[in-house]
Enzyme design. Structure first.
Site, short mmCIF file in Angstrom:
data_model
loop_
_atom_site.label_atom_id
_atom_site.label_comp_id
_atom_site.label_asym_id
_atom_site.label_seq_id
_atom_site.Cartn_x
_atom_site.Cartn_y
_atom_site.Cartn_z
N GLU A 2 1.07 -1.33 0.03
CA GLU A 2 0.05 0.08 0.02
C GLU A 2 0.87 1.31 0.08
O GLU A 2 2.10 1.22 0.29
CB GLU A 2 -1.07 0.05 1.12
CG GLU A 2 -0.40 -0.14 2.47
CD GLU A 2 -0.47 -1.51 3.03
OE1 GLU A 2 -1.69 -2.09 3.00
OE2 GLU A 2 0.35 -2.22 3.44
N CYS A 55 3.75 8.54 1.13
CA CYS A 55 4.27 7.57 2.13
C CYS A 55 4.31 6.28 1.14
O CYS A 55 3.29 5.69 0.74
CB CYS A 55 3.61 7.51 3.11
SG CYS A 55 4.00 6.11 4.08
N CYS A 77 7.14 -7.46 6.40
CA CYS A 77 7.95 -7.03 7.24
C CYS A 77 8.63 -8.06 8.06
O CYS A 77 7.81 -8.71 8.75
CB CYS A 77 7.91 -5.79 7.97
SG CYS A 77 9.03 -5.06 8.83
N CYS A 130 7.06 -5.62 14.85
CA CYS A 130 6.63 -4.70 16.02
C CYS A 130 5.13 -5.18 16.36
O CYS A 130 4.48 -5.34 15.39
CB CYS A 130 6.84 -3.08 15.33
SG CYS A 130 8.38 -2.63 14.89
N CYS A 173 1.97 -3.01 14.69
CA CYS A 173 1.88 -3.20 13.36
C CYS A 173 1.40 -4.27 12.68
O CYS A 173 1.85 -5.32 12.70
CB CYS A 173 3.45 -2.76 12.90
SG CYS A 173 3.68 -2.65 11.10
N CYS A 188 0.27 1.47 8.83
CA CYS A 188 0.80 0.71 7.55
C CYS A 188 0.27 -0.76 7.77
O CYS A 188 0.36 -1.43 8.90
CB CYS A 188 2.34 0.71 7.92
SG CYS A 188 3.01 0.17 9.41
S1 SF4 Z 1 6.62 -0.61 12.34
FE1 SF4 Z 1 5.88 -2.50 11.06
S2 SF4 Z 1 6.63 -1.93 9.05
FE2 SF4 Z 1 7.91 -0.62 10.28
S3 SF4 Z 1 9.72 -1.85 11.03
FE3 SF4 Z 1 8.09 -2.07 12.74
S4 SF4 Z 1 7.05 -4.27 11.68
FE4 SF4 Z 1 8.20 -3.24 10.11
#
Ligand code: SF4
Length: 348
Positions: free
Chosen positions: A91, A104, A111, A115, A118, A333
């Site tokens: 996206e 963005c 990923c 995190c 996220c 995100c």
């Molecule tokens: S916030 Fe999401 S996209 Fe960014 S580094 Fe952490 S897991 Fe990866």
């Protein structure tokens, strides 16, 4: 096939020269792609028939397909869910700011960083994006809006510094005067603290803004919400960011997500103020966590967020609470992709 969205003007001209095509056609081709938004070689009628045929046989312009387009009720945030050639989805978000259009972009499919707040990381890392896939996110918005793009943040899905070479080449292309002409000073790379490549980026000598996803003031809390904290301790990350500041003299931004009961106590506000004090002119961006049915985390009350902000400000720092521009369209995100994937699962 030669992917044209990965070529700078110089590279295109050299390519054309090697095929005995006049160099000036390179500039015309860039103009067709980035300014006139013509992607079908047959429609490039300034070119002789033989050149159009050569382009059809040797080159491609790989734009993703728009799966969904969501617009926030105020019309200021637009999010695209895009499908790539291998059916991966990413996206990209456009934010209409008072100073112009900001895009963005994502840097990876998924990923690996894990995190907890996220959505992008829920399926892990699938792959890095190519240069063309990063550039095309900006190009699609420029085409859809019919307007210039003024700034760029690499803050969508993915850890940009883990896809270092492609991200850097994409930014160099986007910076080119004949492409989007976006100054490096209007570009921001956000990292969760991938230390070796913070040093590498600092040594490139480009005035790109670095945003560190800090999100905690102690190793203990950081490791709980950001697994990268187990690889790079907070001191090590902050030292790398300090090096970045010294090399580039660019004001560093710290991103700090506010999660009730996790990292948003007033004691942590003081600790954040102490950290910020060590970085001249830094900016601290407080982000209320964007909890949803997939992410069981909650933002503090407005009163507590304002007090948290006031405490950090009392250290003489520039602090804002991020406007939740994209909330209505799930523009944190990865969330749109997750929501869309769910819908498909339900309909199957
Ligand atoms: S916030 Fe999401 S996209 Fe960014 S580094 Fe952490 S897991 Fe990866």
């Amino acid at each position: 096939m030669i992917e044209l969205l990965e070529k700078s003007l110089d590279e295109l001209q050299n390519l054309f020269e090697s095929y005995e095509i006049p160099k000036f056609r390179g500039k015309q081709l860039i103009d067709y792609i980035y300014h006139r938004h013509i992607f079908d070689f047959q429609e490039m009628t300034q070119f002789p028939k033989e050149l159009r045929q050569w382009l059809i046989e040797h080159c491609s312009i790989s734009l993703p397909t728009v799966v969904t387009e969501s617009v926030a009720p105020d019309g200021k945030t637009k999010k695209l869910l895009l499908q790539l050639a291998d059916s991966s989805r990413i996206e990209a978000v456009l934010m209409k700011q008072h100073y112009g259009n900001s895009v963005c972009v994502s840097s990876q499919v998924g990923c690996a960083m894990g995190c907890v707040f996220c959505a992008s990381t829920q399926g892990g890392l699938f792959r890095d994006l190519t240069v063309a896939e990063i550039v095309s996110q900006v190009l699609l918005f420029a085409q859809l809006e019919g307007e210039d793009i003024h700034s760029l943040v690499v803050m969508g899905a993915g850890e940009p510094l883990q896809n270092y070479d492609n991200v850097l080449k994409a930014l160099q292309l986007i910076h080119e005067p004949t492409v989007f002409n976006i100054s490096y000073r209007k570009m921001t790379i956000s990292t969760c603290g991938w230390v070796p490549n913070i040093y590498k980026l600092a040594d490139e000598g480009l005035p790109i803004t670095l945003a560190l996803s800090l999100h905690a003031t102690t190793n203990e809390v950081r490791r709980t919400i950001m697994p990268v904290g187990a690889y790079h301790a907070l001191d090590e990350v902050l030292e790398a960011v300090h090096y970045y500041y010294e090399r580039t003299q660019r004001r560093v931004t710290f991103e700090y997500i506010l999660i009730d009961g996790v990292n948003a106590s007033f004691k942590e506000a003081h600790q954040l103020g102490e950290i910020g004090k060590k970085f001249p002119n830094c900016h601290i961006n407080l982000i209320p966590v964007n909890g949803n049915e997939h992410i069981d985390l909650y933002k503090p009350s407005n009163e507590n967020m304002n007090t948290f902000k006031d405490i950090v400000s009392s250290y003489g720092l520039s602090v804002t609470i991020r406007k939740e521009m994209g909330d209505a369209i799930q523009a944190a995100c990865g969330q749109l992709k997750v929501a869309h994937g769910r819908k498909e699962e339900i309909h199957e």
